[in-house]
Design a protein around this motif. Structure first.
Motif, PDB file in Angstrom:
ATOM      1  N   ARG A 114       0.846  -1.197   0.000  1.00 56.51           N
ATOM      2  CA  ARG A 114       0.000   0.000   0.000  1.00 56.51           C
ATOM      3  C   ARG A 114       0.875   1.239   0.000  1.00 56.51           C
ATOM      4  N   LEU A 115       0.446   2.239  -0.753  1.00 57.21           N
ATOM      5  CA  LEU A 115       1.091   3.540  -0.748  1.00 57.21           C
ATOM      6  C   LEU A 115       0.108   4.560  -0.202  1.00 57.21           C
ATOM      7  N   GLY A 140      -1.311   7.228  -1.343  1.00 53.07           N
ATOM      8  CA  GLY A 140      -2.418   7.636  -2.206  1.00 53.07           C
ATOM      9  C   GLY A 140      -2.904   6.562  -3.143  1.00 53.07           C
ATOM     10  N   VAL A 141      -2.348   5.345  -3.032  1.00 52.51           N
ATOM     11  CA  VAL A 141      -2.741   4.240  -3.900  1.00 52.51           C
ATOM     12  C   VAL A 141      -3.056   3.049  -3.020  1.00 52.51           C
ATOM     13  N   LEU A 154       8.583   5.899  -0.475  1.00 55.36           N
ATOM     14  CA  LEU A 154       7.175   5.601  -0.753  1.00 55.36           C
ATOM     15  C   LEU A 154       6.424   6.856  -1.186  1.00 55.36           C
ATOM     16  N   THR A 155       6.736   7.969  -0.545  1.00 56.75           N
ATOM     17  CA  THR A 155       6.083   9.233  -0.919  1.00 56.75           C
ATOM     18  C   THR A 155       6.432   9.615  -2.352  1.00 56.75           C
ATOM     19  N   ASP A 160       4.563   7.322  -4.716  1.00 58.61           N
ATOM     20  CA  ASP A 160       3.153   7.705  -4.749  1.00 58.61           C
ATOM     21  C   ASP A 160       2.948   8.917  -5.647  1.00 58.61           C
ATOM     22  N   THR A 208       0.686   8.909  -9.140  1.00 55.21           N
ATOM     23  CA  THR A 208      -0.522   9.730  -9.213  1.00 55.21           C
ATOM     24  C   THR A 208      -0.303  10.994 -10.052  1.00 55.21           C
TER      25      THR A 208
END
Length: 449
Positions: free
Chosen positions: A257-258, A260-261, A380-381, A384, A388
């Motif tokens: 999991r990210l 925003g995703v 991760l940021t 993401d 996106t």
């Protein structure tokens, strides 16, 4: 007539030498040959390869070669020095970090009276031991046979005593070798057909994943850069991750999991290495093609290794061959590349500070430690943000009964509004304002009610 001995395709190149054997590792530094790594780095890598297969490195040295000798690679005095080192260190194996012809290998074994193996054979042995999936075993066997067929004369020298006659009558020794070559060619043909079927199956799986709602992130990098350790850190899995070259070979995929995703597929691929044997480049191309279907590539680099820059060049060269990256910046035509500068925990404080300063000037480089977790959240940021990027707000009107599609929009997009549209006596409809990337919009449009 006695029973003919059949060629075994399961014999390992090191079958005559058990794990734990003592070895002398030699790196020939041939004048005029260009390498991305210097001689000392290549020697260290060769020792790492030997350790990865359980060999004890008793002695290691770089030997300058001014002129290659066709029969032995090295000069007679250098061969004597290698023999002396073997005696002093009680070594039963000699590892040459370079490509040996069948004749050179045979002559060195006769001169040194020890088993001799070159870089290609050593890497093949590692791949043969580590390959876990059916596809990986097929790839290794094909590469092994390709390597072995040119060395049948060496492998079957006991038959040369049986040769007789003259002219075109070669005798039973010639017949045996030709029969063995024919068996290898037939076996290689069958393996290629099986691998082609595997290739088609993988292509179908990639096509199916491309229609699925989840993006794919591929971890790539030089062997022992820390890809599997980072993979375990992000997924909570326990994929084999050791301080060994080629600790893992077969690609592994897990979901993460990210911010925003909701769901991302993370793929851990085989590590790259300089001067990878041509047999393995061809055999593992199908495995590396998993990278071509990724939405983002994470290039994991070992920043504690003095040869990190040269290793980066090797990785970019392979990615360029696959058509997914080019240029010094490592950016492909369609697939963005993020560099994860790994192993910051092994740097000194001044080195660590300089690395942080350099990363601040490059938004696609993130210093991390897959062991301590430093920088992982920042990575991760960044991922993401890339996944996106380019998202736009779309107005989508659907029948109220299209629950699957509406749920998909809520799960994979940023829903701004979700209203019921009143159209009198007609079937109720839902109006959804949602922010989606172009790829997510394409995936949504491919959904079937």
């Amino acid at each position: 007539m006695g029973r003919r001995r059949r060629l075994s395709f399961d014999d390992n190149l090191l079958s005559e030498v058990s794990r734990g054997a003592r070895a002398v590792v030699v790196c020939p530094d041939i004048r005029g040959q260009q390498h991305d790594l210097d001689a000392d780095s290549r020697l260290a890598e060769a020792c790492g390869l030997a350790l990865a297969i359980g060999i004890v490195v008793a002695d290691a040295s770089v030997i300058p070669v001014r002129q290659v000798k066709p029969g032995t690679l090295f000069g007679s005095g250098q061969v004597e020095n290698i023999a002396t080192a073997c005696e002093q260190h009680e070594a039963e194996l000699v590892v040459i970090d370079g490509a040996l012809s069948a004749i050179q290998q045979r002559n060195l074994e006769e001169s040194l009276r020890r088993k001799v193996i070159d870089r290609t054979g050593l890497i093949l042995e590692i791949f043969g031991e580590r390959a876990a999936t059916a596809e990986g075993r097929l790839q290794v066997e094909l590469a092994h046979l390709d390597y072995q067929q040119s060395r049948l004369v060496r492998s079957w020298t006991h038959l040369e005593r049986q040769r007789g006659g003259f002219g075109f009558l070669g005798g039973p020794g010639e017949t045996q070798i030709e029969a063995d070559r024919r068996m290898i060619r037939q076996r290689m043909g069958r393996l290629r057909k099986e691998l082609e079927q595997v290739r088609k199956t993988r292509a179908l799986h990639r096509e199916r994943r491309s229609r699925a709602p989840w993006p794919v992130i591929a971890l790539v990098g030089y062997t022992n850069a820390g890809k599997s350790t980072l993979f375990n850190k992000l997924t909570g899995e326990a994929v084999m991750a050791e301080d060994l070259l080629f600790a893992t070979l077969d690609p592994t995929m897990r979901s993460v999991r990210l911010p925003g995703v909701e769901k991302v597929i993370l793929s851990d691929t085989v590590g790259f290495i300089s001067d990878l044997p041509t047999q393995l480049v061809a055999a593992f191309r199908a495995t590396l093609e998993e990278v071509t279907g990724a939405d983002v590539i994470v290039h994991v680099r070992d920043m504690a290794n003095p040869a990190s820059a040269a290793q980066k060049a090797q990785v970019l060269a392979v990615l360029g061959d696959l058509g997914v990256a080019n240029g010094e910046e490592g950016q492909g035509d369609a697939i963005p590349v993020v560099e994860a500068w790994n192993k910051t925990d092994l740097l000194t404080s001044p080195e660590h500070d300089r690395l942080i300063e350099s990363a601040q000037l490059d938004e696609n480089s993130v210093p991390i430690s897959a062991v301590t977790g430093e920088g992982v959240e920042a990575l991760l940021t960044r991922l993401d943000a890339l996944l996106t990027a380019g998202a736009k707000v779309h107005e989508i009107v659907l029948p109220a009964a299209s629950g699957q599609k509406i749920a998909w929009l809520h799960a994979h997009g940023e829903v701004i509004e979700d209203d019921v549209v009143d159209e009198g006596g007609e079937e109720p409809r839902r109006r959804v304002l949602v922010r989606l990337t172009p790829k997510e919009l394409g995936r949504f449009e491919s959904l079937v009610d």
